[in-house]
Structures are given as C-alpha cells and as structure tokens.
Write a protein that holds these residues in place. Structure first.
Motif, PDB file in Angstrom:
ATOM      1  N   GLY A   5      29.304  27.759  37.460  1.00 25.52           N
ATOM      2  CA  GLY A   5      29.617  28.592  36.304  1.00 25.52           C
ATOM      3  C   GLY A   5      28.835  28.173  35.077  1.00 25.52           C
ATOM      4  N   GLY A 118      37.610  28.259  31.340  1.00 26.16           N
ATOM      5  CA  GLY A 118      36.696  28.570  32.438  1.00 26.16           C
ATOM      6  C   GLY A 118      36.290  27.335  33.213  1.00 26.16           C
ATOM      7  N   ASP A 121      39.259  26.237  35.264  1.00 24.31           N
ATOM      8  CA  ASP A 121      39.467  27.120  36.416  1.00 24.31           C
ATOM      9  C   ASP A 121      38.525  26.780  37.557  1.00 24.31           C
ATOM     10  N   GLU A 122      37.262  26.510  37.211  1.00 26.50           N
ATOM     11  CA  GLU A 122      36.296  26.176  38.260  1.00 26.50           C
ATOM     12  C   GLU A 122      36.602  24.805  38.851  1.00 26.50           C
ATOM     13  N   ASP A 127      37.418  28.733  40.759  1.00 27.85           N
ATOM     14  CA  ASP A 127      37.257  30.116  40.317  1.00 27.85           C
ATOM     15  C   ASP A 127      36.284  30.160  39.140  1.00 27.85           C
ATOM     16  N   THR A 128      35.155  30.832  39.304  1.00 24.91           N
ATOM     17  CA  THR A 128      34.124  30.894  38.256  1.00 24.91           C
ATOM     18  C   THR A 128      34.175  32.198  37.461  1.00 24.91           C
ATOM     19  N   THR A 129      35.206  33.008  37.652  1.00 23.41           N
ATOM     20  CA  THR A 129      35.277  34.321  37.010  1.00 23.41           C
ATOM     21  C   THR A 129      35.169  34.233  35.493  1.00 23.41           C
ATOM     22  N   VAL A 130      35.935  33.339  34.884  1.00 27.55           N
ATOM     23  CA  VAL A 130      35.935  33.220  33.423  1.00 27.55           C
ATOM     24  C   VAL A 130      34.565  32.791  32.903  1.00 27.55           C
ATOM     25  N   TYR A 132      31.667  33.188  34.367  1.00 28.84           N
ATOM     26  CA  TYR A 132      30.692  34.260  34.571  1.00 28.84           C
ATOM     27  C   TYR A 132      30.856  35.342  33.498  1.00 28.84           C
ATOM     28  N   THR A 133      32.097  35.633  33.137  1.00 26.92           N
ATOM     29  CA  THR A 133      32.352  36.598  32.064  1.00 26.92           C
ATOM     30  C   THR A 133      31.824  36.049  30.743  1.00 26.92           C
TER      31      THR A 133
END
Length: 227
Positions: A5, A118, A121-122, A127-130, A132-133
């Motif tokens: 991320g 973020g 989360d990773e 989870d890399t969603t935040v 990446y956003t």
C-alpha cells in the motif's frame, strides 16, 4: 512483510508531482492561488473530521503540549530543513521553494487519518483498500502542490514510504496494542496537526508543525498509561 500500500502510495505521489511540475509553467498565478486556497479549505474539513474523533480531550491536550516541548528541545524543524536542503543539493535543484514543498507535502501526506488507519489495516488484516484510496487522493493533491512548490513535492514519497511502511510493519508486530480507542486518539491528534497545515496553506498563521510531530507518539504513551 512488504508494505504494498505504501509503495503504491509513493508511486502515485511521484506521478502526480510530475504532472504538476509539467503544468507549473502553464498555470497562471491566479489559478495556482485559487487551487491552493481550495486545498487549504479541504484540509480544514479533513482536520475537523479527524479531530472530532477524540475520546479523551485531556490526553490530546497534554499530548500536543508535551510533544511540542519535545520537538522544540530536539529542534526537529531545523533537522528536517537540513535534511531537505541536503536532498536539494544531491538532486541539484535550483527551486527556491524546494524545502517548503517537501516539508509541506510530507506533512499533508503523512499526518492524515488514512495514513494511520490504512497502514494499520494492511499490517493487521492485510487489507490495502484504504491506502490504495489514499494513493488516488494524494496523487491529485500532489498535482496541485507541485504546480505551486515544484520538485520538492515529488520527493515527499520518501517520508511517506518510510513512515507508512514502518507503521504497517509495527502494526503487524504489535497488533494487540492498537485498540479502537488508540486509533481514535491518534486520529484526533493528527486532525489538530492537519488544521495547522490548513492555516499555513491559507496564510493565516505560520505554525511550527515539525516540532509538534512528537505528539503523535506521546498520545500513544498517554492513552496506554491512562486507559
């Protein structure tokens, strides 16, 4: 663990900055000014949203005060300026706003809630969603910043990669420490610093944010101790 991320985030900053640098000479001064003012107003909203997550206001107050004193004693502002100047000399930049651009962009990209949450989360859930956003948002912000400050903004990818990557690895190692309360308190403290950035962007008040950065560490210690 490889912090993907943070790597993507850094690439977005590089890409956005390059676009901003190319557009810099083509932007009239009034356009650059209104874009900067708009960015300043947006950071007010972001800062308020973050700051209102506070769970214990006394801890935040003492974190800011103690962190500021630590930063002044360590003279972090002078240290950051020297590092930025060394980097400027290494890349042989003649941009007079190089140091201001690097420090301002680094603070904007690193202090926000998305950088903290973020990375956690990773590190904790993979989870890399935040992040990446955040990469998309930082990419567009770097266009606006680089069109005003120039090449210094591009090199903000270095502190972003180091800071977020370290948080990701740290969160993976010490998962049990980062409770919802801890994250909210860190986010609220970061929100106050973001409000300080908006004051600088809008030329309201020059705040020495570099020396307030230790407050992000102090709030962790105080939250653990008093909770």
């Amino acid at each position: 663990m490889i912090p993907y991320g943070s790597i993507v985030n850094s690439a977005a900053i590089i890409g956005g900055s390059m676009i901003g640098i190319l557009l810099r000479s083509r932007f009239p001064e009034n356009i650059r000014q209104i874009v900067f003012q708009g960015l300043g107003l947006c950071t007010i909203l972001i800062g308020l949203q973050m700051a209102l997550k506070v769970q214990n206001i006394l801890i935040i107050i003492f974190s800011i005060l103690i962190g500021g004193i630590i930063g002044e004693l360590l003279k972090l502002d002078t240290l950051f300026e020297r590092l930025a100047q060394k980097l400027k000399n290494i890349v042989k930049s003649e941009n007079s706003a190089f140091t201001d651009g690097l420090i301002t962009a680094s603070l904007i990209f690193c202090i926000g809630a998305m950088a903290i949450i973020g990375s956690f989360d990773e590190g904790i859930r993979g989870d890399t969603t935040v992040l990446y956003t955040k990469s998309i948002l930082d990419g567009f912000a770097s266009i606006a910043l680089a069109s005003t400050y120039g090449t210094g903004v591009l090199f903000a990818f270095i502190p972003v990669l180091v800071y977020q990557g370290t948080l990701t690895i740290f969160a993976q190692t010490f998962q049990a420490w980062f409770t919802p309360l801890m994250i909210d308190q860190m986010t609220a403290t970061g929100g106050l610093l973001i409000l300080g950035i908006s004051m600088i962007l809008l030329e309201i008040k020059k705040i020495n944010l570099s020396n307030l950065l230790p407050s992000l560490g102090v709030v962790i210690v105080l939250t653990v101790f008093f909770s």
